[in-house]
Design a protein around this motif. Structure first.
Motif, short mmCIF file in Angstrom:
data_model
loop_
_atom_site.label_atom_id
_atom_site.label_comp_id
_atom_site.label_asym_id
_atom_site.label_seq_id
_atom_site.Cartn_x
_atom_site.Cartn_y
_atom_site.Cartn_z
N SER A 83 0.82 -1.22 0.00
CA SER A 83 0.00 0.00 0.00
C SER A 83 0.85 1.27 0.00
O SER A 83 0.35 2.35 -0.28
CB SER A 83 -0.94 -0.01 1.20
OG SER A 83 -0.16 -0.09 2.37
N GLU A 84 2.14 1.14 0.34
CA GLU A 84 3.03 2.32 0.28
C GLU A 84 3.36 2.71 -1.15
O GLU A 84 3.83 3.80 -1.42
CB GLU A 84 4.38 2.00 0.96
CG GLU A 84 4.31 1.84 2.44
CD GLU A 84 5.67 1.43 3.02
OE1 GLU A 84 6.69 1.44 2.28
OE2 GLU A 84 5.70 1.09 4.21
N GLY B 276 -2.14 -5.76 -5.75
CA GLY B 276 -2.62 -4.77 -4.77
C GLY B 276 -2.31 -3.34 -5.14
O GLY B 276 -2.34 -2.46 -4.27
N LEU B 277 -1.97 -3.06 -6.39
CA LEU B 277 -1.69 -1.67 -6.77
C LEU B 277 -1.97 -1.50 -8.27
O LEU B 277 -2.11 -2.50 -9.00
CB LEU B 277 -0.24 -1.30 -6.43
CG LEU B 277 0.88 -2.28 -6.75
CD1 LEU B 277 1.14 -2.39 -8.23
CD2 LEU B 277 2.16 -1.83 -6.08
N SER C 268 -6.43 -0.63 -8.06
CA SER C 268 -5.50 -1.75 -8.30
C SER C 268 -5.92 -2.46 -9.57
O SER C 268 -7.11 -2.60 -9.84
CB SER C 268 -5.58 -2.76 -7.14
OG SER C 268 -5.17 -2.13 -5.97
#
Ligand code: ADE
Length: 423
Positions: free
Chosen positions: A141-142, A167-168, A376
């Motif tokens: 998430s960063e 996830g992105l 995402s």
């Protein structure tokens, strides 16, 4: 952080190569000038896993000009040019790469890149993104987003997205028209034969080239083989692509038949074991084996080693395997992607477009992230970026094209008029 490279003293030779690339990358120069002016990447940590040669260095320097703090590692253990990485380290960029690094080192350098806690990732083959999701899940998430350079990487990422594991947001730079129509086709077409010819010094004319895979890379490799005077046989598993190759005038055959005829075997499929034991058994004495796919799985190296009663270096970048009956098979670049393992990669002007796309796509991700973050998943390069790169490319060649009149625009109303491609 401290770079891990072969030898900092090689930097002057690396700078010579980078300056040559720079002088022949006008599209990226224009983008770099804008980045330098606007500094959209100020304070942005970028981790990139790419083939570390001179054109890639030019991309890294452009991103640095835009304010990025970069950490680089190699996307193939054999594509790194140690003089170029020395120059990059000299420019204050953190680099973890050495030509010929072991698989363990390769993996360690990927980890070190992720230790930089990147906001953006630029990947070629999706190794960095795969590792991020596998071993740094809490940090996904960063990362605001990523750009992926190549067909293999996009395929892997799409599979992750399908399984709900991505996830992105990732921009599939490979899928831009100004990427695969140029880089995969003309870039691979030229750079593969350049590498084969410079490593072997053999003639292509009058020989038989077997091209496995008729995607964009295979199309380019087959076309340039024909241009060099070779008879070309295409091997494909997809009936549509095989039909296209046939209509293009190539012979089409299964590898089991082509194996007897080929003087050169070039794999471009993205799949494993395309050329394997049963094929090696049938090949002519002196057949040359080269892989142009991202991973070194297309030529079955275990089968080759098993069938070879002896093996020896024949020239730099060429290893000869002697079979039981005395036939010699010649493997280029250890079966790794030949244009980078045994050459300098795609032509400069081709990577000019590909890397301008990368820089613009990275900026697009950032800008979107500020306004309304992309979800995402795998995203296309915006059409406006694709057309802009094509327009800048044409301008760099001094080529003008027609512009629709007002009447023509009205006639085409509702159709794609290419309006947004100016500027
Ligand atoms: N040079 C840098 N990256 C490359 C790539 N993906 N293919 C060919 N040449 C390159």
């Amino acid at each position: 952080m401290m770079s891990i490279i072969r030898d900092p003293a090689l930097a002057p030779a690396g700078w010579v190569k980078i300056r040559w690339a720079e002088a022949n990358m006008p599209v990226l120069a224009r983008v770099a000038a804008e980045l330098g002016h606007e500094r959209p990447l100020a304070g942005v940590r970028v981790a990139a896993c790419l083939h570390l040669e001179a054109k890639t260095a030019r991309l890294a320097l452009a991103l640095q000009q835009g304010g990025a703090e970069l950490a680089l590692c190699a996307s193939n253990p054999l594509s790194t040019q140690d003089d170029v990485t020395a120059a990059l380290a000299d420019a204050g960029i953190t680099v973890y790469a050495r030509r010929g690094e072991s698989p363990q080192e390769y993996e360690r350098f990927l980890h070190l890149c992720l230790e930089h806690r990147p906001h953006l990732i630029i990947d070629d083959g999706a190794d960095l993104l795969t590792l991020l999701h596998r071993e740094y899940a809490s940090r996904v998430s960063e990362v605001l987003g990523a750009c992926e350079e190549t067909t293999t990487g996009v395929t892997r990422l799409r599979a992750m997205a399908r399984e709900g594991r991505l996830g992105l947001p990732v921009i599939a730079v490979n899928d831009a028209l100004t990427k695969h129509l140029f880089d995969n086709r003309y870039g691979t077409g030229q750079s593969v034969w350049d590498a084969v010819m410079r490593t072997t010094n053999l003639s292509v004319a009058g020989k038989c080239a077997v091209v496995a895979g008729y995607g964009w890379c295979g199309r380019g490799v087959a076309s340039r083989a024909r241009g060099l005077g070779a008879r070309v046989i295409v091997c494909e598993v997809d009936p549509v692509r095989a039909g296209e190759a046939l209509m293009e005038g190539y012979e089409v055959a299964p590898m089991a038949d082509a194996a007897r005829a080929g003087d050169f075997f070039i794999t471009t499929t993205g799949c494993r074991d395309v050329v394997r034991g049963e094929h090696f058994q049938m090949m002519k004495d002196g057949a040359v084996l080269a892989n142009a796919g991202h991973f070194d799985v297309e030529i079955n190296l275990e089968d080759l080693a098993r069938l070879g009663v002896d093996r020896r270096p024949a020239r730099p970048g060429v290893e000869e395997f002697i079979l039981g009956d005395g036939r010699k098979l010649r493997l280029l670049g250890e079966g790794r992607l030949v244009n980078l393992a045994a050459g300098d990669g795609h032509p400069v002007e081709i990577m000019d477009m590909s890397f301008a796309l990368q820089a613009l796509s990275a900026c697009h991700l950032l800008a979107a992230g500020k306004a309304s973050p992309l979800p995402s998943g795998v995203h296309s390069v915006p059409q406006a970026i694709d057309r802009r790169v094509a327009s800048l490319f044409l301008a760099s060649r001094g080529v003008a094209i027609d512009i629709l009149t007002a009447d023509q625009r009205a006639y085409l109303v509702g159709e794609d008029t290419g309006e947004e491609d100016t500027g």
